[in-house]
Each structure stands twice: as C-alpha cells, then as structure tokens.
Scaffold this active site. Structure first.
Site, short mmCIF file in Angstrom:
data_model
loop_
_atom_site.label_atom_id
_atom_site.label_comp_id
_atom_site.label_asym_id
_atom_site.label_seq_id
_atom_site.Cartn_x
_atom_site.Cartn_y
_atom_site.Cartn_z
N GLU A 173 0.92 -1.05 -0.05
CA GLU A 173 -0.02 -0.06 -0.17
C GLU A 173 0.67 1.36 -0.13
O GLU A 173 0.74 2.15 0.91
CB GLU A 173 -0.73 -0.19 1.27
CG GLU A 173 -1.95 -1.16 1.14
CD GLU A 173 -2.97 -1.04 2.42
OE1 GLU A 173 -2.71 -0.58 3.45
OE2 GLU A 173 -4.21 -1.60 2.01
N GLU A 365 -5.20 -8.56 -1.18
CA GLU A 365 -5.87 -8.32 -0.12
C GLU A 365 -7.42 -8.30 -0.32
O GLU A 365 -7.68 -7.22 -1.13
CB GLU A 365 -5.44 -7.11 0.74
CG GLU A 365 -4.09 -7.32 1.30
CD GLU A 365 -3.64 -6.27 2.07
OE1 GLU A 365 -4.42 -5.56 3.01
OE2 GLU A 365 -2.17 -5.92 2.34
#
Ligand code: BGP
Length: 469
Positions: A173, A365
């Site tokens: 991220e 994810e």
C-alpha cells in the site's frame, strides 16, 4: 469444462504480513520495527519501547508454528501464499552492510515449507515494517539515505531468494504514506504533524526505491515478476453535480498517481499541478528520473471498501474507519469498523486499473474483519462464519464479472487467511481468517488453530476454480 470465468492457472491463496503473524519480535537477531512500538495500531500513540500489551510481539507465534499453518493453507488447496519479509530480521537496524543470516534462514524455512506443498510464494519486501532505527536515527523515508538501505535489502533478498520466489511486491500500500507517516513511512510524527513538503519528499523516495528494486530484480533475478501494491478504493460522487465529479477526480488522482508512476515511469501532469498548488518543490535528481523509468510487470492491490466524495464542505463528514478520507455512501452497509461493503466496487476497480494501465492485476488483499464466536459443532470447535463466506463469495463473483469484461487477473490472495493482529486496531478480535486462532486481545489463549466454516467453503472454490461461487 466448468462454467467459470476463472482461467486455468488462476492463483488462489491467502495473504499475511510478518508483523501481524510472526511474533518472535526479537528472536534470532531481529531488530525492532516501527510495529514493535505501535501497541494501538495506526492511530494510537507509539510506545518508547515494546510493551507487553502489543499483541504483535507474539502475534500468533507463526515464527514457530509456520509448518502447521502452511499445512492448513495447503489443505485448502492454496496455489499461492503472500507473506512479507520483516526488514529488521534481515537488517536489524536497517543501515548495516551485512545481513543477519538467522533472519534469512527463517525465510528459507518458510520457502522450504511452501515448496513441500507446491505453493507459490508471493513476497512483500516492505509491509509497514521499517526498522525502528531508520525511523529514529534517519527520520524514516523523509531521508534520501533510505533509498540506499532499501536497495541493499532488496538486492539481498533477490540474490538469496530470486531463484525460488517468482512474484515480488516492493511496498505494501505505497499510497498510504501520506495518511499514515509513521506506520507506512517510518516517519516520526512531531506535534502539529509532519510538514507536507517532507511527506511528499518521502513519497518520492519510496517511489524511487521501488523503481530501483525493480531494476535490481531485472539484473539479479531475471525470472522474477515485480509488482507495485496500492490500497484501492472506488470513489463515488455523493451527488451527480459536476463539482462532486471533480472532487472524485482529484481524490482519485491522489491514489492513481502511484500506479501511474509504476507503469508509465514518470510523474503525470495532474500530480505536478498538485505540487504547484501546494507550493511543494520536490528534490528530484536526474538519476531519480532515470530510476523511475523502471516500470513494473504487474499491479497488485488491496480491496475492502469504497467511499464517496463531495465538493460541499458542509457534507464533508469523514468516512468512519478508513485512513483515506472520503465521506460515507448512504447506499451501502458498513462493517462494525465502518468499512463500507461494496462487492461491485471490486469490479469497478479492476476495470479502472486494467483500462488505465493495461498491466496484469493481482488482488492481494480482500476480506472481512469480524468478531468471530468459537463454538462446538459435532464435537469440533469452529466458527460458523456465514457472513465472511457471503462477503468473499460476493466479491469473487465480481472478480468473475471483471474477467468476463476482459480484465487480466493473475490471482487472488484473501487477506488474513488465518486470524492475525489487525493493522488498524492492533487487536486480534478483528478476525479475517479461514482459521481461528485461540488468542484474545488480552493476550490469553492457547494459540490453537481451528478450521472455520469458511475453510471448507474456500477449499471448494479453489478446487472448482471458482465454479462453486
Ligand atoms: C491493509 C494492510 C494489511 C491489513 C489490512 C486489514 O491496509 O495492508 O496489513 O491489516 O489492511 O486491515 P486491518 O488489519 O486494520 O483490519
């Protein structure tokens, strides 16, 4: 031929992160990472030194139980397993010249276990685990020197594991740094916050480091596929007003810039405008510009929720629970932690990213955090997590829709395939796993593992390559 849009060879699996699963925070030479002094998760204050209430110090003791856990993943039929390598196991302080052999040996054992079960490793090089020494002595990613330290760390991993690991992610991220400077960028946060100039310079350093790792992989591990990893979140206009549409475009740009740089090799014009309007002058060298042209092989991302955005200041009530801002969408339900559940958003994100970058995509994810209740069914301890099955089933159906739309998707690794410590809350009670782990927020528990109902459900999905959805 089963009626499934999922291609042969689609990589089904699960994902974890070292700091949330391993424990053994100081074993075998491991140095402290920023996570070891974050007992309250993303928004809580850091502690001076590791405190016993920090559940990550023990995690779920995967450091010692990895063989049992990986055998359970294999029982579900995983084709791929995403995990991160803890930077401070390999370079305890981060600025050493020689790696910690015991740290490398631990991940050798993980790879041996995966190999035994025919599970493809997918490795995140840095998953919110900056060595604490780099944070405290160098200021984290605001300091250009971190590029060199990261480069040495990445080269060490590619040299040691490049022939065994095909899929690599540079940063977890990478677009979260502006929103979580200490967790994501190892940047100490003074009273009044980190000046924007420093945050954007840190963002630039990470992007350069990511590109340099990609270039090193080409040299050292030519078979490796290197991907960037972003937190994705579709943003809807709160009303059909053009002003709200502009607000969405600008918010989207704030996230899309990372994928743009990783796939096009340079900063897009709208980002330069953002810098101008903020009065930010980045320190960008010619070498940096050259480094950034090393683009990735695929784009990976996390997906949990969507948000709305509005230009109307009166309506700008921040969406609960997520660090990326935005406002709540009145048409969607939210989880207990305020994350708005939107399976269709996953199809939208897959189409947006595919249309924009034309690079293979990897969902690394996706999952539902929930308070699970351990019960006994037919003499077996389990969790009847129909809510998690529904969430995952709905999202995977939308992945199927995107595949029908012509989007190229390499695989899907459900987040938290086993109960682990939550990043935002630093608790275990926000559970994601197909496997329940008997450990409570107060640290008590046997650490025993139990298969939830979703364990068998996911095994069927994998066995049928999505036909059972
Ligand atoms: C993502 C992180 C993961 C994981 C996930 C779930 O942002 O990459 O590490 O934690 O969020 O979030 P949480 O654990 O806070 O529920």
């Amino acid at each position: 031929m089963t009626n499934t849009p999922f291609p042969d060879g689609f990589l089904w699996g699960g994902a974890t992160a070292a700091n949330q699963i391993e424990g053994a925070y100081d074993a075998d030479g491991k140095g402290l990472s920023v996570q070891d002094v974050m007992p309250r998760g993303i928004s809580g204050p850091r502690s001076e030194t590791p405190t016993p209430d920090n559940l990550k110090l023990v995690g779920i003791d995967h450091y010692h139980r990895y063989a049992e856990d990986i055998a359970l993943f294999a029982e579900m039929g995983f084709g791929v397993y995403r995990f991160s390598i803890a930077w401070s196991r390999i370079f305890p302080k981060g600025d050493e010249t020689e790696p910690n052999e015991a740290g490398l040996a631990f991940y050798e054992r993980i790879l041996d276990e995966l190999d035994k079960h025919g599970i493809e490793p997918l490795v995140t090089i840095s998953h919110y685990e900056t060595p604490l020494h780099l944070a405290e002595q160098y200021g984290g990613w605001t300091n250009r020197e971190l590029i060199g330290f990261y480069e040495r760390y990445a080269r060490t991993l590619f040299e040691r594991f490049g022939s065994r690991v095909k899929y690599w992610l540079t940063f977890n991220e990478i677009n979260s740094l502006l929103h979580a400077p200490f967790m994501s960028g190892g940047i100490p946060i003074p009273e009044g916050g980190v000046p924007e100039q420093q945050l954007y310079q840190a963002m630039h350093h990470e992007l350069v480091a990511s590109a340099r790792a990609t270039r090193i992989a080409r040299e050292v591990a030519p078979e490796a596929k290197v991907g960037c990893m972003v937190l994705s979140m579709p943003i809807y206009p709160l009303t059909p007003s053009p002003d709200d549409a502009v607000a969405v475009m600008e918010a989207d740009h704030g996230n899309l810039v990372y994928g743009d740089v990783h796939t096009r090799g340079a900063y897009p014009g709208y980002f330069l405008r953002t810098l101008r309007e903020k009065g930010i002058e980045l320190d960008i060298t010619d070498q940096d510009r050259d480094d950034l042209t090393n683009t990735v092989d695929f784009v990976s991302f996390s997906y949990y929720m969507s948000i709305a955005e509005t230009a109307d200041p009166a309506k700008k009530v921040a969406g609960e629970g997520n660090i990326m801002g935005g406002v709540s969408n009145p048409t969607l339900e939210a989880s207990e932690w305020g994350w708005q559940i939107d399976p269709v958003g996953l199809r939208l994100v897959l189409n947006q990213f595919w249309d924009r970058w034309q690079k293979p995509l990897f969902i690394v994810e996706n999952g539902l955090g929930a308070r699970d209740q351990l019960v006994e069914v037919d003499g077996e301890k389990t969790v009847v997590d129909d809510y998690r099955i529904a969430y995952l089933n709905d999202h995977l159906v939308q992945v199927g829709e995107a595949l029908e739309d012509g989007v190229e998707v390499l695989g899907y690794t459900s987040w938290g395939c086993i109960d682990i410590v939550s990043a935002s809350t630093a608790q275990l009670s926000k559970r994601y796993g197909f496997i329940y782990v008997d450990r409570n927020d107060d640290g008590t528990g046997s650490l025993d593992r139990y298969r939830k109902k979703s364990f068998g459900w996911y095994a069927d999905v994998i066995r049928s390559n999505g036909a059972s959805l």
